[in-house]
Design a protein around this motif. Structure first.
Motif, PDB file in Angstrom:
ATOM      1  N   SER A 186     -14.597   4.781  -0.681  1.00 29.63           N
ATOM      2  CA  SER A 186     -13.776   3.822   0.064  1.00 29.63           C
ATOM      3  C   SER A 186     -12.500   3.460  -0.689  1.00 29.63           C
ATOM      4  O   SER A 186     -11.868   2.440  -0.409  1.00 29.63           O
ATOM      5  N   SER A 187     -12.103   4.289  -1.651  1.00 25.26           N
ATOM      6  CA  SER A 187     -10.962   3.971  -2.518  1.00 25.26           C
ATOM      7  C   SER A 187      -9.663   3.808  -1.735  1.00 25.26           C
ATOM      8  O   SER A 187      -8.801   3.012  -2.128  1.00 25.26           O
ATOM      9  N   GLN A 188      -9.507   4.542  -0.637  1.00 29.82           N
ATOM     10  CA  GLN A 188      -8.262   4.487   0.118  1.00 29.82           C
ATOM     11  C   GLN A 188      -8.074   3.159   0.847  1.00 29.82           C
ATOM     12  O   GLN A 188      -6.942   2.794   1.200  1.00 29.82           O
ATOM     13  N   ILE A 189      -9.155   2.428   1.084  1.00 27.19           N
ATOM     14  CA  ILE A 189      -9.033   1.171   1.846  1.00 27.19           C
ATOM     15  C   ILE A 189      -9.565  -0.027   1.067  1.00 27.19           C
ATOM     16  O   ILE A 189      -9.769  -1.101   1.642  1.00 27.19           O
ATOM     17  N   GLN A 190      -9.765   0.139  -0.252  1.00 25.70           N
ATOM     18  CA  GLN A 190     -10.307  -0.974  -1.029  1.00 25.70           C
ATOM     19  C   GLN A 190      -9.448  -2.230  -0.936  1.00 25.70           C
ATOM     20  O   GLN A 190      -9.969  -3.352  -0.959  1.00 25.70           O
ATOM     21  N   HIS A 191      -8.131  -2.067  -0.799  1.00 21.67           N
ATOM     22  CA  HIS A 191      -7.243  -3.228  -0.706  1.00 21.67           C
ATOM     23  C   HIS A 191      -7.468  -4.024   0.575  1.00 21.67           C
ATOM     24  O   HIS A 191      -7.035  -5.182   0.683  1.00 21.67           O
ATOM     25  N   GLN A 192      -8.134  -3.403   1.565  1.00 20.06           N
ATOM     26  CA  GLN A 192      -8.423  -4.101   2.821  1.00 20.06           C
ATOM     27  C   GLN A 192      -9.814  -4.735   2.838  1.00 20.06           C
ATOM     28  O   GLN A 192     -10.086  -5.601   3.680  1.00 20.06           O
ATOM     29  N   LEU A 193     -10.658  -4.308   1.919  1.00 21.99           N
ATOM     30  CA  LEU A 193     -12.059  -4.750   1.945  1.00 21.99           C
ATOM     31  C   LEU A 193     -12.236  -6.047   1.167  1.00 21.99           C
ATOM     32  O   LEU A 193     -12.824  -6.087   0.093  1.00 21.99           O
ATOM     33  N   HIS A 194     -11.733  -7.115   1.772  1.00 21.30           N
ATOM     34  CA  HIS A 194     -11.869  -8.450   1.195  1.00 21.30           C
ATOM     35  C   HIS A 194     -12.439  -9.387   2.258  1.00 21.30           C
ATOM     36  O   HIS A 194     -12.197  -9.204   3.460  1.00 21.30           O
ATOM     37  N   SER A 195     -13.203 -10.376   1.826  1.00 20.49           N
ATOM     38  CA  SER A 195     -13.819 -11.348   2.751  1.00 20.49           C
ATOM     39  C   SER A 195     -14.646 -10.642   3.810  1.00 20.49           C
ATOM     40  O   SER A 195     -14.633 -11.013   4.994  1.00 20.49           O
ATOM     41  N   VAL A 196     -15.372  -9.601   3.394  1.00 23.28           N
ATOM     42  CA  VAL A 196     -16.218  -8.852   4.324  1.00 23.28           C
ATOM     43  C   VAL A 196     -17.473  -9.662   4.623  1.00 23.28           C
ATOM     44  O   VAL A 196     -18.158 -10.149   3.720  1.00 23.28           O
ATOM     45  N   GLN A 197     -17.770  -9.803   5.909  1.00 27.00           N
ATOM     46  CA  GLN A 197     -18.932 -10.566   6.349  1.00 27.00           C
ATOM     47  C   GLN A 197     -20.146  -9.678   6.625  1.00 27.00           C
ATOM     48  O   GLN A 197     -21.287 -10.077   6.375  1.00 27.00           O
ATOM     49  N   ARG A 198     -19.869  -8.492   7.115  1.00 31.66           N
ATOM     50  CA  ARG A 198     -20.966  -7.610   7.516  1.00 31.66           C
ATOM     51  C   ARG A 198     -20.487  -6.172   7.556  1.00 31.66           C
ATOM     52  O   ARG A 198     -19.299  -5.914   7.792  1.00 31.66           O
ATOM     53  N   ILE A 199     -21.420  -5.231   7.319  1.00 33.22           N
ATOM     54  CA  ILE A 199     -21.118  -3.803   7.410  1.00 33.22           C
ATOM     55  C   ILE A 199     -22.050  -3.177   8.435  1.00 33.22           C
ATOM     56  O   ILE A 199     -23.247  -3.465   8.465  1.00 33.22           O
ATOM     57  N   GLN A 200     -21.489  -2.334   9.267  1.00 34.99           N
ATOM     58  CA  GLN A 200     -22.268  -1.535  10.205  1.00 34.99           C
ATOM     59  C   GLN A 200     -22.081  -0.063   9.858  1.00 34.99           C
ATOM     60  O   GLN A 200     -21.077   0.314   9.244  1.00 34.99           O
ATOM     61  N   ALA A 201     -23.045   0.767  10.247  1.00 35.37           N
ATOM     62  CA  ALA A 201     -22.968   2.187   9.887  1.00 35.37           C
ATOM     63  C   ALA A 201     -23.409   3.070  11.041  1.00 35.37           C
ATOM     64  O   ALA A 201     -24.315   2.723  11.803  1.00 35.37           O
ATOM     65  N   THR A 202     -22.735   4.199  11.175  1.00 29.71           N
ATOM     66  CA  THR A 202     -23.228   5.303  11.990  1.00 29.71           C
ATOM     67  C   THR A 202     -23.893   6.285  11.034  1.00 29.71           C
ATOM     68  O   THR A 202     -24.073   5.981   9.850  1.00 29.71           O
ATOM     69  N   GLN A 203     -24.212   7.473  11.482  1.00 28.71           N
ATOM     70  CA  GLN A 203     -24.777   8.471  10.577  1.00 28.71           C
ATOM     71  C   GLN A 203     -23.782   8.912   9.519  1.00 28.71           C
ATOM     72  O   GLN A 203     -24.181   9.313   8.426  1.00 28.71           O
ATOM     73  N   GLY A 204     -22.490   8.838   9.836  1.00 30.45           N
ATOM     74  CA  GLY A 204     -21.524   9.391   8.885  1.00 30.45           C
ATOM     75  C   GLY A 204     -20.386   8.491   8.484  1.00 30.45           C
ATOM     76  O   GLY A 204     -19.489   8.934   7.752  1.00 30.45           O
TER      77      GLY A 204
END
Length: 255
Positions: free
Chosen positions: A230-248
């Motif tokens: 997730s290095s390309q979007i680490q600057h956006q990953l702040h104040s994350v409340q929840r993560i959802q996932a698909t298979q990929g």
């Protein structure tokens, strides 16, 4: 017996019947199916016996709650070795069948499998979460059955357990995260151990894990093509409340 005809059981004109409706569920390995009714006393299986398609040897199925399946592949000429099923019963016990190596034989841990709340699977191993929040594993070591005593001793008080295709991750009451299994599928997080503190949630795709930390940031590891980088979007990953996932892939919900 639901397979018997009305005539065979002796019902006559004028007799009264009562019907109980139960929810039918089905799950699969890569070459077999298992069908059951929640709370029922029977599991119907079909398909390749090496993948759990024959459950005739399984006895005393009382109150089937859920069934989970593995599916083990060997990357040698795409030769498929087998898969297995595991079923949780109403009394908290667990029964397994199918390929012994990939989880169909749980005899080595049967004395520890009590009060099972949930069971998860990789392609070649199972992990059962017990009522006391401890975790019991069996199956192929490379795909989720840890041989390390150190790891086994850390699998207590698990708040959450997730599985990729080849590894498990457990989050514990102190916020620590323990991983084991195939390193390429997220089974080795040792390089992130100093960062994986006070985790709030762990989520998984087929090949990677993502963890939300107490400060709202996110750490990912495993196969990059399945969300492990997730290095390309680490600057956006702040104040994350929840993560959802698909298979990929992963998606983060921000505050």
């Amino acid at each position: 017996d639901p397979l018997e005809s009305l005539q065979a059981v002796g019902l006559q004109n004028g007799d009264h019947l009562s019907a109980i409706v139960c929810q039918t569920k089905v799950t699969a390995t890569s070459a077999a199916f298992a069908l059951w009714c929640s709370g029922g006393n029977r599991i119907i299986t079909w398909g390749n016996p090496k993948f759990g398609g024959d459950s005739s040897a399984v006895k005393d199925l009382r109150g089937v709650q859920t069934v989970q399946g593995t599916a083990m592949f060997k990357a040698v000429n795409d030769f498929i070795l087998g898969g297995a099923f595991a079923a949780i019963l109403a009394d908290g016990s667990l029964v397994t069948w199918g390929n012994p190596d990939s989880g169909g034989d749980s005899s080595a841990v049967q004395d520890r499998i009590r009060n099972v709340q949930k069971v998860l699977a990789t392609v070649g191993a199972f992990a059962a979460i017990l009522a006391d929040r401890s975790v019991v594993t069996w199956g192929i070591p490379e795909w989720g059955n840890p041989g390390s005593i150190e790891i086994q001793n850390r699998l207590g008080t698990a708040q959450q357990v997730q599985a990729t295709a080849g590894a498990f991750a457990s989050m514990h009451v102190d916020g620590s995260v323990v991983t084991w299994g195939d390193p390429e599928a997220g089974g080795n997080s040792s390089q992130l151990e100093d960062q994986l503190l006070r985790a709030q949630q762990v989520q998984a795709t087929v090949g990677a894990f993502a963890a939300i930390l107490e400060n709202g940031s996110v750490i990912t590891w495993g196969k990059a093509t399945f969300g492990g980088d997730s290095s390309q979007i680490q600057h956006q990953l702040h104040s994350v409340q929840r993560i959802q996932a698909t298979q990929g892939a992963f998606a983060a919900i921000l505050a």
